[in-house]
Design a protein around this motif. Structure first.
Motif, mmCIF file in Angstrom:
data_model
loop_
_atom_site.group_PDB
_atom_site.id
_atom_site.type_symbol
_atom_site.label_atom_id
_atom_site.label_comp_id
_atom_site.label_asym_id
_atom_site.label_seq_id
_atom_site.Cartn_x
_atom_site.Cartn_y
_atom_site.Cartn_z
ATOM 1 N N VAL A 56 0.848 -1.191 0.000
ATOM 2 C CA VAL A 56 0.000 0.000 0.000
ATOM 3 C C VAL A 56 0.885 1.243 0.000
ATOM 4 C CG1 VAL A 56 -1.854 -1.193 1.239
ATOM 5 C CG2 VAL A 56 -0.149 0.133 2.530
ATOM 6 N N THR A 57 0.277 2.381 -0.258
ATOM 7 C CA THR A 57 0.987 3.663 -0.246
ATOM 8 C C THR A 57 0.790 4.364 1.091
ATOM 9 O OG1 THR A 57 0.738 3.949 -2.635
ATOM 10 C CG2 THR A 57 1.199 5.928 -1.344
ATOM 11 N N ASP A 58 1.871 4.780 1.697
ATOM 12 C CA ASP A 58 1.842 5.574 2.916
ATOM 13 C C ASP A 58 2.227 7.012 2.568
ATOM 14 O OD1 ASP A 58 1.285 3.246 4.214
ATOM 15 O OD2 ASP A 58 3.275 3.025 5.122
ATOM 16 N N GLY A 59 1.955 7.932 3.476
ATOM 17 C CA GLY A 59 2.333 9.308 3.200
ATOM 18 C C GLY A 59 2.137 10.230 4.388
ATOM 19 N N ARG A 60 2.601 11.446 4.207
ATOM 20 C CA ARG A 60 2.445 12.484 5.232
ATOM 21 C C ARG A 60 2.266 13.820 4.534
ATOM 22 N NH1 ARG A 60 6.870 14.142 9.963
ATOM 23 N NH2 ARG A 60 5.483 15.542 11.156
ATOM 24 N N THR A 61 1.322 14.599 5.014
ATOM 25 C CA THR A 61 1.068 15.944 4.492
ATOM 26 C C THR A 61 0.992 16.906 5.663
ATOM 27 O OG1 THR A 61 -0.183 15.091 2.599
ATOM 28 C CG2 THR A 61 -0.522 17.395 3.180
ATOM 29 N N LEU A 62 1.730 18.017 5.571
ATOM 30 C CA LEU A 62 1.706 19.038 6.617
ATOM 31 C C LEU A 62 1.326 20.379 5.999
ATOM 32 C CD1 LEU A 62 4.646 17.274 6.910
ATOM 33 C CD2 LEU A 62 4.405 18.229 9.211
ATOM 34 N N TYR A 63 0.557 21.152 6.734
ATOM 35 C CA TYR A 63 0.184 22.496 6.290
ATOM 36 C C TYR A 63 0.299 23.427 7.494
ATOM 37 C CZ TYR A 63 -2.518 26.444 4.491
ATOM 38 O OH TYR A 63 -2.914 27.703 4.095
ATOM 39 N N TRP A 64 1.050 24.527 7.323
ATOM 40 C CA TRP A 64 1.216 25.490 8.423
ATOM 41 C C TRP A 64 0.770 26.874 7.971
ATOM 42 C CZ3 TRP A 64 3.853 30.082 8.968
ATOM 43 C CH2 TRP A 64 3.928 30.608 10.262
ATOM 44 N N ARG A 65 0.041 27.536 8.860
ATOM 45 C CA ARG A 65 -0.389 28.905 8.595
ATOM 46 C C ARG A 65 -0.823 29.565 9.907
ATOM 47 N NH1 ARG A 65 -5.509 30.563 4.663
ATOM 48 N NH2 ARG A 65 -5.818 32.677 5.461
ATOM 49 N N ASP A 66 -0.426 30.800 10.115
ATOM 50 C CA ASP A 66 -0.869 31.578 11.275
ATOM 51 C C ASP A 66 -0.712 30.828 12.591
ATOM 52 O OD1 ASP A 66 -1.514 33.512 9.455
ATOM 53 O OD2 ASP A 66 -3.679 33.229 9.578
ATOM 54 N N ASP A 67 0.437 30.188 12.782
ATOM 55 C CA ASP A 67 0.751 29.471 14.028
ATOM 56 C C ASP A 67 -0.110 28.240 14.265
ATOM 57 O OD1 ASP A 67 2.759 31.264 14.562
ATOM 58 O OD2 ASP A 67 1.599 32.471 15.969
ATOM 59 N N VAL A 68 -0.731 27.717 13.221
ATOM 60 C CA VAL A 68 -1.501 26.478 13.327
ATOM 61 C C VAL A 68 -0.906 25.452 12.360
ATOM 62 C CG1 VAL A 68 -3.756 25.378 12.999
ATOM 63 C CG2 VAL A 68 -3.616 27.675 14.003
ATOM 64 N N LEU A 69 -0.652 24.241 12.862
ATOM 65 C CA LEU A 69 -0.090 23.174 12.050
ATOM 66 C C LEU A 69 -1.099 22.039 11.904
ATOM 67 C CD1 LEU A 69 2.429 21.945 10.617
ATOM 68 C CD2 LEU A 69 2.973 20.865 12.818
ATOM 69 N N ILE A 70 -1.345 21.638 10.661
ATOM 70 C CA ILE A 70 -2.180 20.478 10.355
ATOM 71 C C ILE A 70 -1.236 19.389 9.855
ATOM 72 C CG2 ILE A 70 -4.111 19.590 8.993
ATOM 73 C CD1 ILE A 70 -4.935 22.568 8.553
ATOM 74 N N ASP A 71 -1.097 18.339 10.626
ATOM 75 C CA ASP A 71 -0.117 17.288 10.326
ATOM 76 C C ASP A 71 -0.855 15.959 10.158
ATOM 77 O OD1 ASP A 71 1.973 15.520 10.148
ATOM 78 O OD2 ASP A 71 3.016 16.225 11.947
ATOM 79 N N THR A 72 -0.860 15.425 8.947
ATOM 80 C CA THR A 72 -1.594 14.198 8.644
ATOM 81 C C THR A 72 -0.652 13.108 8.165
ATOM 82 O OG1 THR A 72 -3.611 15.407 8.049
ATOM 83 C CG2 THR A 72 -3.397 13.159 7.217
ATOM 84 N N ARG A 73 -0.737 11.948 8.787
ATOM 85 C CA ARG A 73 -0.018 10.748 8.351
ATOM 86 C C ARG A 73 -1.061 9.715 7.948
ATOM 87 N NH1 ARG A 73 5.424 10.703 11.094
ATOM 88 N NH2 ARG A 73 5.501 12.583 12.388
ATOM 89 N N TYR A 74 -0.810 9.011 6.866
ATOM 90 C CA TYR A 74 -1.817 8.066 6.392
ATOM 91 C C TYR A 74 -1.184 6.837 5.776
ATOM 92 C CZ TYR A 74 -0.847 10.544 1.980
ATOM 93 O OH TYR A 74 -0.231 11.118 0.894
ATOM 94 N N SER A 75 -1.957 5.764 5.763
ATOM 95 C CA SER A 75 -1.549 4.520 5.144
ATOM 96 C C SER A 75 -2.755 3.920 4.436
ATOM 97 C CB SER A 75 -1.021 3.536 6.203
ATOM 98 O OG SER A 75 -0.663 2.305 5.606
ATOM 99 N N ASN A 76 -2.689 3.861 3.119
ATOM 100 C CA ASN A 76 -3.752 3.272 2.302
ATOM 101 C C ASN A 76 -5.101 3.957 2.497
ATOM 102 O OD1 ASN A 76 -4.540 1.287 0.375
ATOM 103 N ND2 ASN A 76 -5.491 0.079 1.995
ATOM 104 N N LEU A 77 -5.091 5.203 2.951
ATOM 105 C CA LEU A 77 -6.340 5.952 3.131
ATOM 106 C C LEU A 77 -6.038 7.437 2.960
ATOM 107 C CD1 LEU A 77 -9.353 5.952 3.839
ATOM 108 C CD2 LEU A 77 -8.712 6.091 6.257
ATOM 109 N N ALA A 78 -6.265 7.956 1.747
ATOM 110 C CA ALA A 78 -5.942 9.350 1.432
ATOM 111 C C ALA A 78 -7.069 9.955 0.604
ATOM 112 C CB ALA A 78 -4.616 9.443 0.695
ATOM 113 N N PRO A 79 -8.156 10.378 1.241
ATOM 114 C CA PRO A 79 -9.268 10.967 0.486
ATOM 115 C C PRO A 79 -8.809 12.199 -0.281
ATOM 116 C CG PRO A 79 -9.895 10.512 2.764
ATOM 117 C CD PRO A 79 -8.418 10.340 2.690
ATOM 118 N N PRO A 80 -9.143 12.324 -1.566
ATOM 119 C CA PRO A 80 -8.727 13.489 -2.356
ATOM 120 C C PRO A 80 -9.226 14.796 -1.740
ATOM 121 C CG PRO A 80 -9.612 11.758 -3.775
ATOM 122 C CD PRO A 80 -9.915 11.348 -2.375
ATOM 123 N N GLY A 81 -8.320 15.765 -1.596
ATOM 124 C CA GLY A 81 -8.701 17.074 -1.081
ATOM 125 C C GLY A 81 -8.866 17.142 0.419
#
Length: 213
Positions: free
Chosen positions: A161-186
């Motif tokens: 399966v495909t694993d991954g990590r996506t991070l988004y930072w803005r205005d002192d807020v961090l959204i940190d997502t790690r996933y494995s075989n579950l990556a809903p588009p958008g």
């Protein structure tokens, strides 16, 4: 599990993106948005009498407390059959420090999981972390919606399966997502929209492999 190292070009890309918006650099142009124009918070230090300095300024948005409320109906429909915040994956939900942990996954499954942590992360430490991910771990970074996003996918070493990590930072807020075989588009963009509202159009990233989440 440590991801395989990707080409160093991603680190060069992030260095270019963050020129002028690192903690010690000059302010970014106005069109860079709040993430580029916010000044770094000075470190609080005790006074000569030992009295602590002022507490850190809270983020400009209200921190979320509901994992479902930060997603649109289409995204919730995609996750309809996936358990949320099962006790087997504790800790979940709102934490003592105000962060929110959202874990989508069935504890009976060996893989197929999506974990998002939304927390307060000050500018200096956040940029240091994103620079390290780009330079050392081959993450691809770019600047959508007045923030900074870094992402990477790789093949799981244990499962096909495909694993991954996506991070988004803005205005002192961090959204940190790690996933494995579950990556809903958008998925990450949906959370950004719900937390910060509509912003500038998202530019198309240039990596050869773009995570769906």
């Amino acid at each position: 599990m440590k991801a395989r190292t990707a080409p160093i070009a991603a680190g060069i890309l992030l260095a270019a993106l963050l020129v002028g918006c690192s903690p010690s650099g000059p302010s970014a142009p106005d069109d860079a948005g709040d993430a580029g124009s916010t000044s770094p918070e000075p470190s609080a230090s005790p006074s000569e009498s030992g009295t602590p300095g002022p507490a850190p300024t809270p983020p400009t948005i209200t921190m979320p407390t509901d994992c479902r409320a930060i997603l649109s109906e289409p995204l919730l429909d995609l996750l309809e059959d996936v358990p949320l915040n099962d006790k087997a994956f504790a800790p979940n939900g709102v934490q003592e420090d105000g962060s929110l942990i959202c874990t989508w996954g069935d504890p009976r499954a060996d893989t197929t999981r999506l974990v998002t942590i939304i927390s307060v992360e000050r500018r200096g430490p956040a940029l240091d972390m994103l620079n390290d991910l780009a330079a050392e771990d081959g993450f691809t970074c770019y600047q959508p919606d007045a923030g900074i996003r870094c992402e990477k996918t790789w093949e799981s070493e244990e499962y096909p399966v495909t694993d991954g990590r996506t991070l988004y930072w803005r205005d002192d807020v961090l959204i940190d997502t790690r996933y494995s075989n579950l990556a809903p588009p958008g998925y990450t963009s949906d959370i950004v929209l719900h937390l910060f509202g509509a912003s500038t159009p998202t530019p198309t990233p240039t990596p050869t492999e773009t995570p769906a989440a």
